[in-house]
Structures are given as structure tokens and as C-alpha cells.
Design an enzyme around this catalytic site. Structure first.
Site, PDB file in Angstrom:
ATOM      1  N   THR A  27       0.846  -1.186   0.000  1.00 45.80           N
ATOM      2  CA  THR A  27       0.000   0.000   0.000  1.00 45.80           C
ATOM      3  C   THR A  27       0.882   1.237   0.000  1.00 45.80           C
ATOM      4  O   THR A  27       2.099   1.151   0.164  1.00 45.80           O
ATOM      5  CB  THR A  27      -0.913   0.041   1.244  1.00 45.80           C
ATOM      6  OG1 THR A  27      -0.091   0.108   2.407  1.00 45.80           O
ATOM      7  CG2 THR A  27      -1.807  -1.177   1.328  1.00 45.80           C
ATOM      8  N   VAL A  86       7.841  -2.315   7.072  1.00 49.74           N
ATOM      9  CA  VAL A  86       7.916  -0.848   7.066  1.00 49.74           C
ATOM     10  C   VAL A  86       8.456  -0.383   5.718  1.00 49.74           C
ATOM     11  O   VAL A  86       9.569  -0.733   5.316  1.00 49.74           O
ATOM     12  CB  VAL A  86       8.807  -0.332   8.210  1.00 49.74           C
ATOM     13  CG1 VAL A  86       8.875   1.206   8.174  1.00 49.74           C
ATOM     14  CG2 VAL A  86       8.281  -0.804   9.558  1.00 49.74           C
ATOM     15  N   LYS A  87       7.658   0.426   5.049  1.00 51.93           N
ATOM     16  CA  LYS A  87       7.996   0.899   3.705  1.00 51.93           C
ATOM     17  C   LYS A  87       8.623   2.292   3.801  1.00 51.93           C
ATOM     18  O   LYS A  87       8.026   3.218   4.344  1.00 51.93           O
ATOM     19  CB  LYS A  87       6.725   0.932   2.851  1.00 51.93           C
ATOM     20  CG  LYS A  87       6.942   1.003   1.356  1.00 51.93           C
ATOM     21  CD  LYS A  87       5.584   0.842   0.655  1.00 51.93           C
ATOM     22  CE  LYS A  87       5.717   0.850  -0.846  1.00 51.93           C
ATOM     23  NZ  LYS A  87       4.386   0.773  -1.498  1.00 51.93           N
ATOM     24  N   LEU A  88       9.834   2.415   3.243  1.00 52.31           N
ATOM     25  CA  LEU A  88      10.633   3.638   3.385  1.00 52.31           C
ATOM     26  C   LEU A  88      11.104   4.122   2.017  1.00 52.31           C
ATOM     27  O   LEU A  88      11.406   3.312   1.136  1.00 52.31           O
ATOM     28  CB  LEU A  88      11.855   3.355   4.267  1.00 52.31           C
ATOM     29  CG  LEU A  88      11.533   2.875   5.687  1.00 52.31           C
ATOM     30  CD1 LEU A  88      12.652   2.012   6.235  1.00 52.31           C
ATOM     31  CD2 LEU A  88      11.269   4.074   6.598  1.00 52.31           C
TER      32      LEU A  88
END
Length: 224
Positions: A27, A86-88
Site C-alpha cells: 500500500t 515498514v515501507k521507506l
């Protein structure tokens, strides 16, 4: 190759899960906004709903662009569910945050990758996934699949454990191209996944089978 669905739509996620081929979800803030999910509490609650549907990883993106903000947001996201990744972003602060979370044994997805050099940095920092955006590269007349191939070569050369998560995948040709090249994961809308089901010979063959079955049934039902 693993199949992720790129959406925040719970109905589409459920349909992909029921199809039996779903391995995870990605997402981003834009997808959340598309579903009318705004505000921190609603977004966090929505992530929990997604995690309740799927069995695999769920990439949840931080909003902050500074290192300290990414760390604090990432910790909150990681605490939601063990499935959270965790999207970074691929920035200096983002790469630093990837290293921090990697050292904490928290899975990460380094996103907005548009070059092999960026993918190399993310892998060096310990990213679990990198997300090269192949469709957006195609939009500027640069081959997104060529980038996947370059990253695959580099990762294989040095035995990086980072998985190549092909993003901005828009159609069945993208999916098959990624599979041929050796992407570890692809993420796409549900429509791209279900497009793999379709072939005119499958449709015509099934129609013929059903016609033959009906004809045989009618013949058997006739009195002798």
C-alpha cells in the site's frame, strides 16, 4: 515468484486471497487516500484490517521524510502486526532508516527505486525488499524490465538476500516479464493478476466441452 496485490481496497484484497494465489499486500498513501482512508488512527486501523485478511507480509509506508520521523512512524507501524513491513523511501534518510530497522530485525521495503545504484544502496543497508517502479519507467521510455534484470544480476553477483519486488506492474505482460527475468515478487492491481486467467482457447474449449456434455446427456435421455 510471489504475488502481492497493490491496493488498500479490502474487497480486492479479499478476492485475491480467495483466488488462492496471494502472498502479500503493498500500500501507499495515495492508495489509502483513494479509498477515503485519512488520518493516522483510521490508517492504522485499516492496516490491521488488511493484516486480518492476508497470511503474508503487508507493506505499510511512512509519511515522514526526515529520519527521526521515519523511525517513530515505523515503530508504530511495526507494532501493529508481525506481518507489517515498514515501507521507506529511497532517500538518504530513508536508507539510514532501512539500516536502523534492519538492525532491529524489522522488515523493510525500500520504495521508489528507479536505478540499479539505488537498489544496490538499499541492499547494502539491509532492506528486505526493494521496489523498482517498472511502469513509471516505461512512461518515460525507459525499460522497467531492463532495470529488474540489472538488479537481478547485481544481487546474484554478491548474494544479497534483499528481494526484488517489482512495483508499478500494470498488466499481464509486465507480470510475465518479471517472472522470466527472475523478480522475487511482483505487486499489481487485482485486474492485472486476474488477466492471467484469460485465453480465448480456454474459453472456446470450455464452451465446446459443455456443448458436448449437453448433447451426450440429451442422447442418453432419449427413450430406446
Amino acid at each position: 515468484m510471489e504475488f502481492f496485490i497493490d491496493t488498500a481496497n479490502l474487497s480486492d484484497i479479499t478476492k485475491a486471497q480467495e483466488l488462492g494465489v496471494l502472498d502479500g499486500v503493498t500500500t501507499n498513501p495515495s492508495l489509502m487516500a483513494k479509498e477515503g482512508i485519512t488520518g493516522s488512527s483510521k490508517i492504522l486501523s485499516h492496516y490491521k484490517e488488511i493484516c486480518a485478511i492476508v497470511n503474508g507480509p503487508v507493506s505499510a509506508e511512512v509519511i515522514g521524510t526526515k529520519y527521526d520521523d521515519m523511525i517513530s512512524e515505523g515503530k508504530i507501524l511495526a507494532d501493529l502486526d508481525e506481518k507489517i513491513v515498514v515501507k521507506l523511501p529511497m532517500t538518504s534518510d530513508g536508507v539510514r532508516a532501512v539500516r536502523y530497522f534492519s538492525d532491529q530485525r524489522i522488515k523493510t521495503n525500500c520504495t521508489l527505486i528507479f536505478s540499479a545504484g539505488q537498489a544496490l544502496l538499499a541492499a547494502k543497508a539491509g532492506a528486505t525488499y526493494v521496489s523498482p517502479f517498472i511502469g513509471r519507467l516505461d512512461d518515460i521510455s525507459v525499460s522497467g524490465l531492463d532495470l529488474i534484470s540489472e538488479i537481478r544480476l547485481i544481487y546474484d553477483n554478491y548474494m544479497f538476500n534483499t528481494k526484488i519486488l517489482a512495483a508499478s506492474v500494470r498488466n499481464s505482460a509486465h507480470i510475465l516479464g518479471c517472472a522470466k527475468i527472475g523478480a522475487d515478487v511482483m505487486t499489481s492491481p487485482l485486474s492485472a493478476i486476474t488477466s492471467l486467467l484469460n485465453h480465448p482457447l480456454t474459453t472456446s474449449g470450455l464452451d465446446q466441452f459443455l456443448k458436448d456434455h449437453l448433447q451426450a446427456k440429451n442422447v442418453a435421455a432419449q427413450p430406446v
